[in-house]
Design a protein around this motif. Structure first.
Motif, PDB file in Angstrom:
ATOM      1  N   MET A   1       0.806  -1.221   0.000  1.00  0.00           N
ATOM      2  CA  MET A   1       0.000   0.000   0.000  1.00  0.00           C
ATOM      3  C   MET A   1       0.837   1.268   0.000  1.00  0.00           C
ATOM      4  O   MET A   1       0.391   2.323  -0.460  1.00  0.00           O
ATOM      5  N   THR A   2       2.053   1.173   0.532  1.00  0.00           N
ATOM      6  CA  THR A   2       2.791   2.373   0.901  1.00  0.00           C
ATOM      7  C   THR A   2       3.113   3.299  -0.272  1.00  0.00           C
ATOM      8  O   THR A   2       3.251   4.499  -0.094  1.00  0.00           O
ATOM      9  N   GLN A   3       3.178   2.759  -1.497  1.00  0.00           N
ATOM     10  CA  GLN A   3       3.467   3.640  -2.629  1.00  0.00           C
ATOM     11  C   GLN A   3       2.300   4.584  -2.942  1.00  0.00           C
ATOM     12  O   GLN A   3       2.512   5.658  -3.499  1.00  0.00           O
ATOM     13  N   PHE A   4       1.080   4.182  -2.578  1.00  0.00           N
ATOM     14  CA  PHE A   4      -0.095   5.012  -2.883  1.00  0.00           C
ATOM     15  C   PHE A   4      -0.759   5.613  -1.642  1.00  0.00           C
ATOM     16  O   PHE A   4      -1.337   6.688  -1.699  1.00  0.00           O
ATOM     17  N   LYS A   5      -0.744   4.885  -0.538  1.00  0.00           N
ATOM     18  CA  LYS A   5      -1.480   5.289   0.662  1.00  0.00           C
ATOM     19  C   LYS A   5      -0.508   5.379   1.837  1.00  0.00           C
ATOM     20  O   LYS A   5       0.630   4.919   1.740  1.00  0.00           O
ATOM     21  N   ASN A   6      -0.961   5.913   2.959  1.00  0.00           N
ATOM     22  CA  ASN A   6      -0.073   6.029   4.116  1.00  0.00           C
ATOM     23  C   ASN A   6      -0.524   5.076   5.225  1.00  0.00           C
ATOM     24  O   ASN A   6      -1.482   5.374   5.955  1.00  0.00           O
ATOM     25  N   PRO A   7       0.163   3.927   5.380  1.00  0.00           N
ATOM     26  CA  PRO A   7      -0.250   2.965   6.413  1.00  0.00           C
ATOM     27  C   PRO A   7      -0.082   3.528   7.828  1.00  0.00           C
ATOM     28  O   PRO A   7      -0.616   2.967   8.776  1.00  0.00           O
ATOM     29  N   GLU A   8       0.654   4.641   7.969  1.00  0.00           N
ATOM     30  CA  GLU A   8       0.808   5.291   9.283  1.00  0.00           C
ATOM     31  C   GLU A   8      -0.414   6.144   9.632  1.00  0.00           C
ATOM     32  O   GLU A   8      -0.509   6.643  10.761  1.00  0.00           O
ATOM     33  N   ALA A   9      -1.292   6.366   8.655  1.00  0.00           N
ATOM     34  CA  ALA A   9      -2.377   7.342   8.835  1.00  0.00           C
ATOM     35  C   ALA A   9      -3.150   7.162  10.143  1.00  0.00           C
ATOM     36  O   ALA A   9      -3.387   8.154  10.841  1.00  0.00           O
ATOM     37  N   PRO A  10      -3.540   5.937  10.512  1.00  0.00           N
ATOM     38  CA  PRO A  10      -4.336   5.809  11.741  1.00  0.00           C
ATOM     39  C   PRO A  10      -3.654   6.446  12.950  1.00  0.00           C
ATOM     40  O   PRO A  10      -4.316   7.046  13.786  1.00  0.00           O
ATOM     41  N   ARG A  11      -2.315   6.334  13.000  1.00  0.00           N
ATOM     42  CA  ARG A  11      -1.573   6.859  14.158  1.00  0.00           C
ATOM     43  C   ARG A  11      -1.217   8.333  14.010  1.00  0.00           C
ATOM     44  O   ARG A  11      -0.688   8.944  14.925  1.00  0.00           O
ATOM     45  N   ARG A  12      -1.471   8.904  12.840  1.00  0.00           N
ATOM     46  CA  ARG A  12      -1.071  10.297  12.582  1.00  0.00           C
ATOM     47  C   ARG A  12      -2.255  11.276  12.645  1.00  0.00           C
ATOM     48  O   ARG A  12      -2.058  12.485  12.512  1.00  0.00           O
ATOM     49  N   LEU A  13      -3.465  10.747  12.812  1.00  0.00           N
ATOM     50  CA  LEU A  13      -4.657  11.600  12.696  1.00  0.00           C
ATOM     51  C   LEU A  13      -4.590  12.824  13.612  1.00  0.00           C
ATOM     52  O   LEU A  13      -4.832  13.949  13.190  1.00  0.00           O
ATOM     53  N   ALA A  14      -4.253  12.590  14.892  1.00  0.00           N
ATOM     54  CA  ALA A  14      -4.257  13.686  15.869  1.00  0.00           C
ATOM     55  C   ALA A  14      -3.224  14.745  15.472  1.00  0.00           C
ATOM     56  O   ALA A  14      -3.511  15.950  15.497  1.00  0.00           O
ATOM     57  N   HIS A  15      -2.046  14.281  15.081  1.00  0.00           N
ATOM     58  CA  HIS A  15      -0.987  15.205  14.679  1.00  0.00           C
ATOM     59  C   HIS A  15      -1.441  16.043  13.467  1.00  0.00           C
ATOM     60  O   HIS A  15      -1.292  17.272  13.442  1.00  0.00           O
ATOM     61  N   TRP A  16      -1.998  15.362  12.484  1.00  0.00           N
ATOM     62  CA  TRP A  16      -2.443  16.077  11.279  1.00  0.00           C
ATOM     63  C   TRP A  16      -3.570  17.052  11.586  1.00  0.00           C
ATOM     64  O   TRP A  16      -3.650  18.137  11.012  1.00  0.00           O
ATOM     65  N   MET A  17      -4.487  16.644  12.468  1.00  0.00           N
ATOM     66  CA  MET A  17      -5.601  17.546  12.817  1.00  0.00           C
ATOM     67  C   MET A  17      -5.062  18.821  13.445  1.00  0.00           C
ATOM     68  O   MET A  17      -5.451  19.926  13.062  1.00  0.00           O
ATOM     69  N   ARG A  18      -4.143  18.662  14.410  1.00  0.00           N
ATOM     70  CA  ARG A  18      -3.560  19.851  15.081  1.00  0.00           C
ATOM     71  C   ARG A  18      -2.828  20.704  14.058  1.00  0.00           C
ATOM     72  O   ARG A  18      -2.961  21.928  14.038  1.00  0.00           O
ATOM     73  N   HIS A  19      -2.086  20.065  13.182  1.00  0.00           N
ATOM     74  CA  HIS A  19      -1.306  20.773  12.172  1.00  0.00           C
ATOM     75  C   HIS A  19      -2.225  21.594  11.256  1.00  0.00           C
ATOM     76  O   HIS A  19      -1.885  22.700  10.835  1.00  0.00           O
ATOM     77  N   ALA A  20      -3.418  21.055  10.968  1.00  0.00           N
ATOM     78  CA  ALA A  20      -4.358  21.763  10.076  1.00  0.00           C
ATOM     79  C   ALA A  20      -5.010  22.953  10.774  1.00  0.00           C
ATOM     80  O   ALA A  20      -5.557  23.839  10.114  1.00  0.00           O
TER      81      ALA A  20
END
Ligand SMILES: C[S@@+](CC[C@H](N)C(=O)[O-])C[C@H]1O[C@@H](n2cnc3c(N)ncnc32)[C@H](O)[C@@H]1O
Length: 308
Positions: free
Chosen positions: A200-219
């Protein structure tokens, strides 16, 4: 589909399907590397099962942030439409809009007047007015959001929410875990997880589930809260509640080990169909083995749009 003025409907090309090793796929999605999961009845059944398991996990709660009266709600990637339907049913004065690139899993008989479902690709900028929604739900989309789209996706959601509106996201990290550390590199479940990530990693981000909070704050979201809940793959827990969830989840996991991986493993990694069937059969046996105490990590994340 029930149209809504704010979104553009895609043409009939979204209905075109093809068969790959006895499973049916949406041509539009796969050709554009949007989503690699079948759109057949088996997958619809699995999504319905998974919806029931999540209802058990959340003790029947569909909305996590503290919300007042709802006027407009957006469901990103509505799938079977069950979540959106429930919100529309429980809040008859609320306009509930859903977007999904695949209309295939939705049963039009499950509809109410205030539910509007549209076909669209969430990897493109959202076509809604700014400050429009009270709540935006995004559940189990990590297999479909492009790896370089997440920051834009979060910013789009923020823009479309009204001040003080909330976003809630739910994702599963498909990296198999064991509650007693008995899953090793030699186990098929670990190999399945590694291969899924690799494919999946070439198209999608398998880390996404663990990054949601960080990305939300960043946005720019505020009051961001994240929880990780172990989602048992079968009935192994000492707690009756979690044991029951595991029992209910066993068939969902059995099905997803096949449906999520078939295209990525055979087409993106070039695995033979025989190798695929052997690996999936072994992974299924391990997923249903209570001695391994297998689970996936389920992430729930909410964030609020600041008033101004
Ligand atoms: C695993 S299902 C989850 C469905 C539903 N949210 C639920 O929790 O039951 C993922 C859904 O997202 C849709 N999807 C995936 N990528 C998408 C994208 N880029 N744009 C719109 N929908 C997408 C799929 O078609 C599928 O219906």
């Amino acid at each position: 589909m029930t149209g809504h003025a704010d979104t553009e409907e895609l043409t009939d090309e979204v209905r075109e399907t093809f068969t790959h090793h006895n499973r049916t796929y949406q041509r539009y999605c796969v050709d554009r590397k949007i989503y690699f999961v079948p759109v057949d009845e088996d997958e619809t059944i699995r999504l319905r099962l998974q919806h029931d398991v999540l209802n058990m996990m959340f003790d029947g709660r569909t909305i996590f942030p503290p919300m007042g009266a709802l006027r407009r709600v957006l469901d990103c990637g509505f799938g079977t439409g069950l979540w959106a339907f429930q919100i529309a049913w429980e809040h008859p004065r609320c306009e509930v809009i859903g977007i999904d690139v695949s209309p295939h899993h939705y049963n039009p008989e499950e509809s109410v007047e205030n539910l509007f479902l549209n076909v669209d690709n969430l990897n493109m900028p959202l076509q809604f007015h700014s400050n429009h929604f009270d709540l935006i739900n995004s559940r189990l989309l990590a297999g479909g959001i492009d790896r370089n789209r997440w920051h834009g996706y979060m910013r789009d959601i923020l823009r479309c929410l009204r001040g003080n509106g909330w976003c809630q996201m739910v994702e599963i990290d498909f990296n198999a875990q064991s509650d007693n550390g008995t899953i090793t590199d030699g186990h098929a479940l670990r190999q399945w997880s590694d291969k899924y990530r690799q494919a999946m990693t070439q198209f999608k981000n398998p880390e996404a589930p663990r990054r949601l909070a960080h990305w939300m704050r960043h946005a720019g979201f505020t009051d961001v809260e994240e929880r990780m809940l172990p989602l048992p793959m079968c009935g192994w827990s000492d707690s009756q509640r979690d044991f029951d969830i595991g029992v209910a989840n066993q068939e969902n996991v059995r099905l997803l080990l096949g449906s999520l991986a078939l295209y990525p493993f055979t087409e993106l990694l070039g695995m033979s169909i025989t190798e695929f069937h052997v690996l999936v059969a072994q992974a299924r046996a391990e997923a249903s083995n209570p001695a391994l105490k297998p689970y996936f990590r389920l992430y729930v994340c909410v964030g609020r749009k600041p008033r101004r």
